[in-house]
Design a protein around this motif. Structure first.
Motif, PDB file in Angstrom:
ATOM      1  N   VAL A  21      20.149  24.583  13.430  1.00 52.77           N
ATOM      2  CA  VAL A  21      19.261  24.732  14.592  1.00 52.77           C
ATOM      3  C   VAL A  21      17.814  24.467  14.182  1.00 52.77           C
ATOM      4  N   PHE A  22      17.454  24.793  12.934  1.00 53.43           N
ATOM      5  CA  PHE A  22      16.127  24.471  12.411  1.00 53.43           C
ATOM      6  C   PHE A  22      15.878  22.963  12.510  1.00 53.43           C
ATOM      7  N   LEU A  23      16.879  22.174  12.170  1.00 56.22           N
ATOM      8  CA  LEU A  23      16.741  20.720  12.297  1.00 56.22           C
ATOM      9  C   LEU A  23      16.518  20.332  13.765  1.00 56.22           C
ATOM     10  N   GLN A  24      17.206  21.026  14.655  1.00 56.82           N
ATOM     11  CA  GLN A  24      17.051  20.745  16.086  1.00 56.82           C
ATOM     12  C   GLN A  24      15.649  21.124  16.561  1.00 56.82           C
ATOM     13  N   THR A  25      15.107  22.225  16.059  1.00 59.13           N
ATOM     14  CA  THR A  25      13.753  22.608  16.481  1.00 59.13           C
ATOM     15  C   THR A  25      12.731  21.600  15.959  1.00 59.13           C
ATOM     16  N   GLY A  26      12.985  21.032  14.781  1.00 58.38           N
ATOM     17  CA  GLY A  26      12.119  19.968  14.280  1.00 58.38           C
ATOM     18  C   GLY A  26      12.180  18.738  15.170  1.00 58.38           C
ATOM     19  N   TRP A  27      13.381  18.388  15.607  1.00 59.54           N
ATOM     20  CA  TRP A  27      13.555  17.265  16.529  1.00 59.54           C
ATOM     21  C   TRP A  27      12.841  17.556  17.844  1.00 59.54           C
ATOM     22  N   TYR A  28      12.961  18.789  18.314  1.00 55.89           N
ATOM     23  CA  TYR A  28      12.304  19.199  19.561  1.00 55.89           C
ATOM     24  C   TYR A  28      10.787  19.003  19.448  1.00 55.89           C
ATOM     25  N   MET A  29      10.222  19.419  18.316  1.00 52.18           N
ATOM     26  CA  MET A  29       8.776  19.271  18.136  1.00 52.18           C
ATOM     27  C   MET A  29       8.379  17.787  18.088  1.00 52.18           C
ATOM     28  N   LYS A  30       9.199  16.977  17.439  1.00 44.56           N
ATOM     29  CA  LYS A  30       8.871  15.546  17.329  1.00 44.56           C
ATOM     30  C   LYS A  30       8.977  14.846  18.681  1.00 44.56           C
ATOM     31  N   THR A  31      10.030  15.128  19.413  1.00 43.42           N
ATOM     32  CA  THR A  31      10.237  14.432  20.689  1.00 43.42           C
ATOM     33  C   THR A  31       9.324  14.945  21.796  1.00 43.42           C
ATOM     34  N   ASN A  32       8.798  16.137  21.658  1.00 43.27           N
ATOM     35  CA  ASN A  32       7.871  16.667  22.660  1.00 43.27           C
ATOM     36  C   ASN A  32       6.411  16.448  22.261  1.00 43.27           C
ATOM     37  N   GLU A  33       6.213  15.657  21.236  1.00 50.44           N
ATOM     38  CA  GLU A  33       4.875  15.248  20.795  1.00 50.44           C
ATOM     39  C   GLU A  33       3.909  16.417  20.688  1.00 50.44           C
ATOM     40  N   ILE A  34       4.268  17.385  19.865  1.00 49.32           N
ATOM     41  CA  ILE A  34       3.371  18.532  19.718  1.00 49.32           C
ATOM     42  C   ILE A  34       2.064  18.142  19.039  1.00 49.32           C
ATOM     43  N   GLY A  35       2.024  16.959  18.434  1.00 50.46           N
ATOM     44  CA  GLY A  35       0.778  16.488  17.832  1.00 50.46           C
ATOM     45  C   GLY A  35      -0.331  16.307  18.852  1.00 50.46           C
ATOM     46  N   ASN A  36       0.040  16.172  20.106  1.00 50.48           N
ATOM     47  CA  ASN A  36      -0.958  15.997  21.176  1.00 50.48           C
ATOM     48  C   ASN A  36      -1.448  17.321  21.750  1.00 50.48           C
ATOM     49  N   LEU A  37      -0.872  18.432  21.298  1.00 50.50           N
ATOM     50  CA  LEU A  37      -1.269  19.744  21.810  1.00 50.50           C
ATOM     51  C   LEU A  37      -2.514  20.241  21.090  1.00 50.50           C
ATOM     52  N   SER A  38      -3.070  21.340  21.576  1.00 49.82           N
ATOM     53  CA  SER A  38      -4.218  21.943  20.903  1.00 49.82           C
ATOM     54  C   SER A  38      -3.803  22.423  19.512  1.00 49.82           C
ATOM     55  N   ASP A  39      -4.776  22.592  18.650  1.00 47.67           N
ATOM     56  CA  ASP A  39      -4.489  23.049  17.291  1.00 47.67           C
ATOM     57  C   ASP A  39      -3.753  24.390  17.286  1.00 47.67           C
ATOM     58  N   THR A  40      -4.166  25.280  18.151  1.00 48.77           N
ATOM     59  CA  THR A  40      -3.535  26.596  18.221  1.00 48.77           C
ATOM     60  C   THR A  40      -2.071  26.487  18.611  1.00 48.77           C
ATOM     61  N   GLN A  41      -1.804  25.751  19.644  1.00 44.08           N
ATOM     62  CA  GLN A  41      -0.422  25.628  20.113  1.00 44.08           C
ATOM     63  C   GLN A  41       0.450  24.895  19.092  1.00 44.08           C
ATOM     64  N   ARG A  42      -0.080  23.882  18.434  1.00 45.18           N
ATOM     65  CA  ARG A  42       0.665  23.147  17.414  1.00 45.18           C
ATOM     66  C   ARG A  42       0.976  24.058  16.217  1.00 45.18           C
TER      67      ARG A  42
END
Length: 138
Positions: A21-42
């Protein structure tokens, strides 16, 4: 005395499933482009991701080496520690998906997971140390 196979296997399975599931959460972060979020949220997403992995590794390490004490009170303490450790990945996963969306630094759900992990590990460590002291005295 070796741990009853069921609780050791449960720890190991929870640890391995948590890793998957850790791998899935990593995929979730990549596909939801968390890099575009605020520093705090990322940062909250990434921290939750690592906390989740941490809880799985704790369960896996307990699962592969757990030995229950013979004395009933020690065994009870170990069972309580095991239950706390087994619950923590679910708490961290819930926190990962719920708290990161809020973007608040105060993460009460994740804090509960940290304290459960700390208490579970502490209880297992306590019984291990008591066993070492008893061996040294004999």
């Amino acid at each position: 005395m070796r741990a009853p196979i069921k609780i050791s296997i449960i720890h190991a399975i929870v640890g391995l499933l948590t890793f998957v599931v850790f791998l899935q959460t990593g995929w979730y972060m990549k596909t939801n482009e968390i890099g575009n979020l605020s520093d705090t949220q990322r940062m909250i997403y990434r921290a939750g991701h690592i906390y989740f992995l941490f809880s799985g590794l704790l369960n896996l390490s307990i699962g592969v080496q757990l030995q229950f004490a013979i004395e009933p009170w020690k065994k009870t303490v170990q069972y309580v520690g095991s239950v706390l450790l087994l619950i923590s990945p679910a708490i961290f996963l819930y926190g990962f998906y719920q708290e990161a969306n809020l973007g608040h630094i105060d993460r009460s759900i994740t804090r509960i997971g940290v304290f459960l992990s700390l208490a579970g590990t502490g209880l297992h460590t306590l019984i291990f140390l008591v066993g070492l002291i008893n061996k040294a005295e004999n």
